[in-house]
Scaffold this motif. Structure first.
Motif, PDB file in Angstrom:
ATOM      1  N   VAL A 154     -17.438  -2.778  -4.867  1.00 35.24           N
ATOM      2  CA  VAL A 154     -17.735  -4.011  -4.137  1.00 35.24           C
ATOM      3  C   VAL A 154     -16.613  -4.201  -3.123  1.00 35.24           C
ATOM      4  CG1 VAL A 154     -16.494  -5.480  -5.782  1.00 35.24           C
ATOM      5  CG2 VAL A 154     -18.337  -6.468  -4.410  1.00 35.24           C
ATOM      6  N   ALA A 160     -18.845 -10.127  -6.773  1.00 39.57           N
ATOM      7  CA  ALA A 160     -19.924  -9.175  -7.042  1.00 39.57           C
ATOM      8  C   ALA A 160     -21.196  -9.854  -7.524  1.00 39.57           C
ATOM      9  CB  ALA A 160     -19.466  -8.158  -8.093  1.00 39.57           C
ATOM     10  N   GLY A 163     -21.889 -12.705  -3.912  1.00 36.29           N
ATOM     11  CA  GLY A 163     -21.768 -12.222  -2.536  1.00 36.29           C
ATOM     12  C   GLY A 163     -20.873 -13.079  -1.680  1.00 36.29           C
ATOM     13  N   VAL A 175     -20.902   0.847   0.811  1.00 38.10           N
ATOM     14  CA  VAL A 175     -20.425   0.549  -0.537  1.00 38.10           C
ATOM     15  C   VAL A 175     -21.018   1.594  -1.473  1.00 38.10           C
ATOM     16  CG1 VAL A 175     -20.381  -1.108  -2.445  1.00 38.10           C
ATOM     17  CG2 VAL A 175     -20.355  -1.938  -0.074  1.00 38.10           C
ATOM     18  N   THR A 177     -21.438   1.781  -5.369  1.00 37.83           N
ATOM     19  CA  THR A 177     -21.297   1.006  -6.598  1.00 37.83           C
ATOM     20  C   THR A 177     -21.807   1.837  -7.758  1.00 37.83           C
ATOM     21  OG1 THR A 177     -21.579  -1.227  -7.519  1.00 37.83           O
ATOM     22  CG2 THR A 177     -23.537  -0.193  -6.550  1.00 37.83           C
ATOM     23  N   ASP A 181     -27.017  -1.707  -9.330  1.00 42.43           N
ATOM     24  CA  ASP A 181     -26.694  -2.596  -8.219  1.00 42.43           C
ATOM     25  C   ASP A 181     -26.104  -3.897  -8.748  1.00 42.43           C
ATOM     26  OD1 ASP A 181     -26.489  -3.399  -5.619  1.00 42.43           O
ATOM     27  OD2 ASP A 181     -28.648  -3.524  -5.235  1.00 42.43           O
ATOM     28  N   LEU A 185     -24.132  -7.842  -3.809  1.00 39.66           N
ATOM     29  CA  LEU A 185     -24.205  -6.849  -2.733  1.00 39.66           C
ATOM     30  C   LEU A 185     -25.398  -7.072  -1.822  1.00 39.66           C
ATOM     31  CD1 LEU A 185     -23.079  -3.591  -4.575  1.00 39.66           C
ATOM     32  CD2 LEU A 185     -21.741  -5.077  -3.073  1.00 39.66           C
ATOM     33  N   VAL A 192     -25.570   0.342   0.824  1.00 35.49           N
ATOM     34  CA  VAL A 192     -25.146   0.386  -0.570  1.00 35.49           C
ATOM     35  C   VAL A 192     -25.771   1.590  -1.263  1.00 35.49           C
ATOM     36  CG1 VAL A 192     -25.157  -0.802  -2.797  1.00 35.49           C
ATOM     37  CG2 VAL A 192     -24.886  -2.117  -0.671  1.00 35.49           C
TER      38      VAL A 192
END
Length: 478
Positions: A154, A160, A163, A175, A177, A181, A185, A192
């Motif tokens: 993040v 996280a 946002g 990103v 992660t 998810d 995000l 992402v």
């Protein structure tokens, strides 16, 4: 999608299942390195800005996989202050490999040069609030750089789960992660990528020590912060409400009161001087007592209804009247469960049947735990309430999510263990959602039963579980 709190629990559960955190860090770092290689040609200049936690540790691993790049690691702080052993080990490995690694002990000394890629690995999903120094100045330096920014898990400074950023945050272009998810995000204007890092599905499906991580208490706590529970029970039986009340105390409730018939009040009080009694007239709960019970319930964070009430027609009618008028959180157990399918209520219910009681309620069961979990989830969705169905494998479901608990043993077939579970769930429902309270209560109740059998064999009694609940609710024990 997974919240930061749940991610921490799953990470710990994976470790308990035999997947070491060091192995997960190795996989995470490899995923970061793969993301860098997608963004930059070999030989490109890379600046890694690493914090002193496991988020930084992920980037330290990634640096080992990026030998073909002009790479510099900037560690924010002294190496001896790196927070975890596995992150320190990866710093040592970088030093041994003679990687270009620098320490930043003064925010004024942050100088990234002119990199093509900046890897932001300062803070991960478990950190919220406004960035402090040197992270705040480092975030400004990252944002000023004419570089593509890749954030690990993040962007630093971004919550996280929401946002949102409390102050400065890293403006990431990409990103990477891990595992799943993160809700926050969706609000980040970045590409992402979710990387699988080897966390088994079982770490989410089964309860484990990670589920206890959220039970910590802040230093500045006050009476009432962790809930007041009302146990409504007793009549034919006096032990059941006493066990439930004492279990609620042992599971962390600040105050527990018992509403029971006057005829058994002295027996319930005699179980423990810690119980506060609120008796009503007669020998059993009747519709005439409902207004008083509702008045009492209004002053509590959760109500446990059912232990020892019995199944007299007047008592079941009273339970139905209570649930119809109540709009708080209630744990429903024992004979009171049979009222639930027919009652219309604004209350949030956590129902704790064994498989026979589940069938009496109209649900179905199966010998195979997987099939039973599906059936319980379907019935929970139909009811619109949380179910904790007791068995060799306990099943917790709310229609959207499900969890399975494997703690416990055959010695727990003795009477009263369900009352202990209901009381513990009542205490936990004061501070957690009913679904999470059910999962943690099942795990801790079974863990207490396992400890009792370890100590005494199968001659345990329900009070053995009550005495072991505090230890069972500590993540580091056993």
């Amino acid at each position: 999608m997974i919240t930061s709190e749940r991610m921490a629990a799953v990470d710990r559960n994976a470790e308990a299942l035999g997947v070491p955190r060091k192995q997960l860090m190795e996989s995470s770092g490899n995923a970061v390195a793969r993301a860098v290689r997608r963004l930059a040609d070999p030989g490109a200049s890379i600046a890694v800005v690493a914090g002193r936690g496991n988020n930084g540790g992920d980037a330290l691993v990634a640096a080992r996989f990026l030998d073909g790049y002009d790479l510099t690691v900037h560690l924010l702080g002294r190496p001896e202050t790196i927070a975890t052993e596995i992150a320190r080990e990866n710093w040592t490995a970088l030093e041994a490999a003679e990687c270009d690694a620098k320490t930043v002990t003064d925010s004024a000394d942050i100088a990234l040069g002119d990199p093509e890629i900046v890897v932001d690995a300062m803070l991960g999903t478990g950190v919220t609030g406004e960035l402090r120094e040197p992270e705040a100045t480092a975030a400004e330096a990252i944002n000023r750089a004419d570089a593509t920014v890749l954030a690990v898990d993040v962007p630093s400074g971004v919550d996280a789960d929401t946002g949102e950023a409390a102050g400065r945050s890293v403006d990431a272009d990409h990103v990477v992660t891990f595992h799943d998810d993160k809700p926050g995000l969706a609000s980040v204007d970045a590409d992402v990528t979710v990387a699988e890092i080897g966390i088994p599905q079982a770490a989410e499906r089964f309860t484990g020590p990670g589920d206890l991580l959220a039970l910590g208490r802040p230093e500045q706590s006050h009476k009432g912060d962790f809930g007041e529970v009302l146990v409504v029970g007793g009549g034919p039986y006096s032990g059941a409400p006493a066990l439930a009340a004492h279990a609620a105390l042992r599971a962390g409730a600040d105050l527990v009161r018992v509403a029971c018939p006057e005829s058994i009040a002295s027996e319930v009080q005699g179980y423990s001087e810690n119980h506060i009694l609120r008796p009503y007239d007669g020998t059993r709960l009747t519709p005439a007592d409902v207004d008083r019970v509702l008045s009492l319930a209004a002053d509590h964070d959760a109500v446990v209804v059912g232990p020892g009430l019995g199944s007299h027609a007047e008592t079941l009618a009273a339970v139905g009247d209570f649930l119809s008028a109540y709009d708080g959180t209630a744990i429903v157990d024992a004979d009171a469960l049979q009222v639930v399918p027919e009652v219309e209520t604004d209350a949030t219910l956590l129902c704790t049947p064994h498989q026979g009681e589940l069938q009496q309620m109209g649900g179905e069961t199966a010998d195979d735990w997987r099939a039973r979990a599906d059936l319980v989830a379907e019935f929970a969705a139909d009811l619109g309430h949380v179910l904790l169905v007791k068995g060799a494998y306990d099943v917790v479901a709310d229609g959207d999510d499900r969890r399975v608990n494997r703690t416990g043993n055959p010695g727990m077939t003795v009477g009263g263990t369900g009352d202990v579970l209901a009381g513990a769930a009542g205490a936990l429902a004061c501070v957690r959602s009913p679904f999470e309270a059910a999962a943690v209560a099942a795990y801790a109740n079974g863990r207490a039963g396992d400890a009792a059998v370890d100590d005494n064999g199968y001659g345990l009694v329900a009070s053995d579980l009550v005495d072991r609940l505090p230890a069972a609710l500590r993540e580091g024990d056993r």
